[in-house]
Design an enzyme around this catalytic site. Structure first.
Site, PDB file in Angstrom:
ATOM      1  N   ASN A 223      -5.530  -8.901  -8.862  1.00 20.72           N
ATOM      2  CA  ASN A 223      -5.774  -9.983  -7.727  1.00 20.72           C
ATOM      3  C   ASN A 223      -7.522 -10.637  -6.805  1.00 20.72           C
ATOM      4  O   ASN A 223      -7.382 -10.999  -6.112  1.00 20.72           O
ATOM      5  CB  ASN A 223      -5.471  -8.841  -6.250  1.00 20.72           C
ATOM      6  CG  ASN A 223      -6.182  -7.400  -5.744  1.00 20.72           C
ATOM      7  OD1 ASN A 223      -5.999  -7.155  -7.494  1.00 20.72           O
ATOM      8  ND2 ASN A 223      -6.958  -7.378  -5.138  1.00 20.72           N
TER       9      ASN A 223
ATOM     10  N   HIS B 296       4.272 -10.484   2.933  1.00 17.87           N
ATOM     11  CA  HIS B 296       3.165 -11.326   3.201  1.00 17.87           C
ATOM     12  C   HIS B 296       2.569 -11.892   2.118  1.00 17.87           C
ATOM     13  O   HIS B 296       1.937 -12.950   2.512  1.00 17.87           O
ATOM     14  CB  HIS B 296       2.125  -9.977   4.487  1.00 17.87           C
ATOM     15  CG  HIS B 296       1.045  -9.952   3.711  1.00 17.87           C
ATOM     16  ND1 HIS B 296       0.037  -9.982   3.730  1.00 17.87           N
ATOM     17  CD2 HIS B 296       1.709  -7.914   3.430  1.00 17.87           C
ATOM     18  CE1 HIS B 296      -0.457  -9.494   2.575  1.00 17.87           C
ATOM     19  NE2 HIS B 296       0.013  -7.936   2.942  1.00 17.87           N
TER      20      HIS B 296
ATOM     21  N   GLN C 249       0.903  -9.475  -5.988  1.00 17.61           N
ATOM     22  CA  GLN C 249       0.318 -10.797  -6.767  1.00 17.61           C
ATOM     23  C   GLN C 249       1.358 -11.613  -7.621  1.00 17.61           C
ATOM     24  O   GLN C 249       0.876 -12.708  -7.789  1.00 17.61           O
ATOM     25  CB  GLN C 249      -0.908 -10.775  -7.144  1.00 17.61           C
ATOM     26  CG  GLN C 249      -1.896 -10.704  -6.233  1.00 17.61           C
ATOM     27  CD  GLN C 249      -2.585 -11.126  -4.950  1.00 17.61           C
ATOM     28  OE1 GLN C 249      -1.718 -12.300  -4.944  1.00 17.61           O
ATOM     29  NE2 GLN C 249      -2.635 -10.776  -4.110  1.00 17.61           N
TER      30      GLN C 249
ATOM     31  N   THR D 152       0.958  -1.348  -0.654  1.00 17.62           N
ATOM     32  CA  THR D 152       0.093  -0.311  -0.104  1.00 17.62           C
ATOM     33  C   THR D 152       1.113   1.785   0.030  1.00 17.62           C
ATOM     34  O   THR D 152       0.858   2.030  -0.811  1.00 17.62           O
ATOM     35  CB  THR D 152      -0.752  -0.181   1.514  1.00 17.62           C
ATOM     36  OG1 THR D 152      -1.663  -1.556   1.298  1.00 17.62           O
ATOM     37  CG2 THR D 152      -1.418   0.794   1.097  1.00 17.62           C
TER      38      THR D 152
ATOM     39  N   CYS E 201      -7.905  -7.467   0.925  1.00 16.12           N
ATOM     40  CA  CYS E 201      -7.218  -6.366   1.423  1.00 16.12           C
ATOM     41  C   CYS E 201      -7.707  -4.907   1.472  1.00 16.12           C
ATOM     42  O   CYS E 201      -7.290  -4.470   1.761  1.00 16.12           O
ATOM     43  CB  CYS E 201      -6.425  -6.779   1.162  1.00 16.12           C
ATOM     44  SG  CYS E 201      -6.046  -8.030  -1.053  1.00 16.12           S
TER      45      CYS E 201
END
Ligand code: PLP
Length: 389
Positions: free
Chosen positions: A148, A204, A182, A72, A330
């Site tokens: 995503n 992550h 991704q 982000t 997300c």
């Protein structure tokens, strides 16, 4: 490993190597890398070493690596840097960007930027359509690498080629930013070949810790909006997360080493999944099929359960012990956003409303997937029967 976890695109469990690297680094390098005493100098030297390691793993120079708090933030830096421009020009976003990018459209528009949306029919942007949107005042183009929600792989190198041709003709610089969250660790990425100016990554998503990410930036003209202690060559001020960075590198090393084998396994699993799916009544693949054009990540499969709202199906699967997603997990209000994304790709509102996302990881097994398909069949039949009554 959590059984029945099919939401690897949302986040992944940390791998043993990352956990170990985190603990070891946190215990060994206690200093702030900006401090001038021994503990600080040691931490700074360690950080330098880590940056070199990240650069090797990504195949780029160390000077292009900025550590951030995640994708982000990595996405926000090149976008917010545009606010320094004296005259706001054109910014082009693909219609399928993650919220970490698309949410800036409104702000930029309010600040006088000319925002253009590059459509992604059937989940793919068209480089020629992008070329037709380029103008002499275009400053920034944002196109993600792997979507995503449906897993489509965008033609980034072709997009870059159109931009570079335009640049040569006009002598104007256009920054190409790519959200490659991704893709990293899942499909091979060559940043030099992709010819992007910047790219965002998040630890992550490849079994590293949350709250750590990378901004690849090869340009010298990005000025961050955030101000502070001047760390990360002023692009991302704030004390560096030394242990998190080491853990991210350990996870990246691990994921890159396993990439060919895991990709081959995921491709087999995906084909198997698609085949099983094709025999289920009232269930359809929304993502492109693995064999349709070769431009889809095998790790992400969007499917629709005819007539059943995705949040209901996700809940029913939750009751059966499955972790699946009703879209991109997300962001808040996820459902609405993935619906909009899917309709923008050309899917009907009813398909969009009943689409769920299944995403795999290296630990996903064939047996688990077969059980998942059986459960999808049982639960979809039950619900569809109720709906028909
Ligand atoms: N971009 C994409 C494509 C994502 O899937 C995500 C994930 O959730 C993000 C950006 C945001 O990443 P992070 O959670 O690291 O901020």
């Amino acid at each position: 490993m959590i059984p029945r976890y099919f939401d690897w695109a949302a986040t992944t469990p940390m791998c043993a190597q990352a956990l170990q690297a985190y603990q070891q680094t946190a215990l060994t390098y206690i200093g702030n890398p900006s401090s001038l005493h021994k503990a600080g100098i040691d931490a700074a030297a360690f950080l330098k070493e880590q940056r070199g390691q990240t650069a090797i793993l990504l195949g780029v120079p160390a000077t292009t690596i900025t550590y951030t708090s995640g994708a982000t933030e990595s996405d926000s830096i090149p976008i917010l840097a545009q606010l320094w421009r004296r005259t706001p020009g054109r910014i082009i976003f693909s219609s399928i960007e993650h919220d970490a990018i698309s949410q800036y459209r409104r702000l930029l528009q309010d600040k006088g930027f000319d925002i253009k949306i590059l459509r992604a029919r059937d989940g793919y942007v068209d480089p020629d359509e992008l070329a037709s949107l380029l103008t002499a005042d275009t400053q920034l183009v944002c196109v993600m690498l792997v979507n995503n929600v449906v897993g489509t792989v965008q033609p980034i190198a072709e997009i870059a080629q159109r931009i570079r041709i335009f640049q040569k003709e006009t002598g104007k610089m256009i920054h190409l930013h790519c959200d490659a969250v991704q893709a990293l660790g899942k499909i091979p990425i060559d940043l030099i070949h992709l010819d992007v100016d910047s790219a965002a990554f998040s630890a992550h998503k490849f079994q590293g810790p949350r709250g750590v990410g990378i901004l690849y930036n090869r340009t010298a003209n990005l000025t961050a909006l955030s101000k502070g202690g001047g760390q990360e060559r002023m692009l991302r001020p704030g004390t560096e997360n030394t242990a998190g960075i080491a853990a991210m590198n350990a996870a990246l090393d691990n994921t890159m080493n396993g990439l060919p084998e895991n990709l081959a396994k995921a491709t087999v699993l995906r084909r198997d999944f698609e085949q099983r799916l094709s025999s289920l009544r009232g269930v359809a693949l929304v993502s492109p099929s693995m064999d349709s054009n070769g431009r889809v990540s095998p790790y992400i499969a969007a499917i629709s359960i005819h007539g059943i709202p995705s949040e209901i199906f996700t809940r029913v699967m939750y009751d059966r012990g499955y972790c699946i997603s009703s879209g991109s997990a997300c962001s808040n209000n996820t459902k609405l956003k993935s619906d909009t994304l899917l309709t923008s790709m050309g899917f009907s509102p009813s398909t969009a409303a009943s689409t769920i996302r299944i995403s795999f990881g290296p630990a996903t097994s064939r047996e688990e997937l077969a059980q998942l398909c059986d459960t999808i069949q049982e639960e979809s039949e039950k619900l569809q029967h109720i709906v028909r009554k």
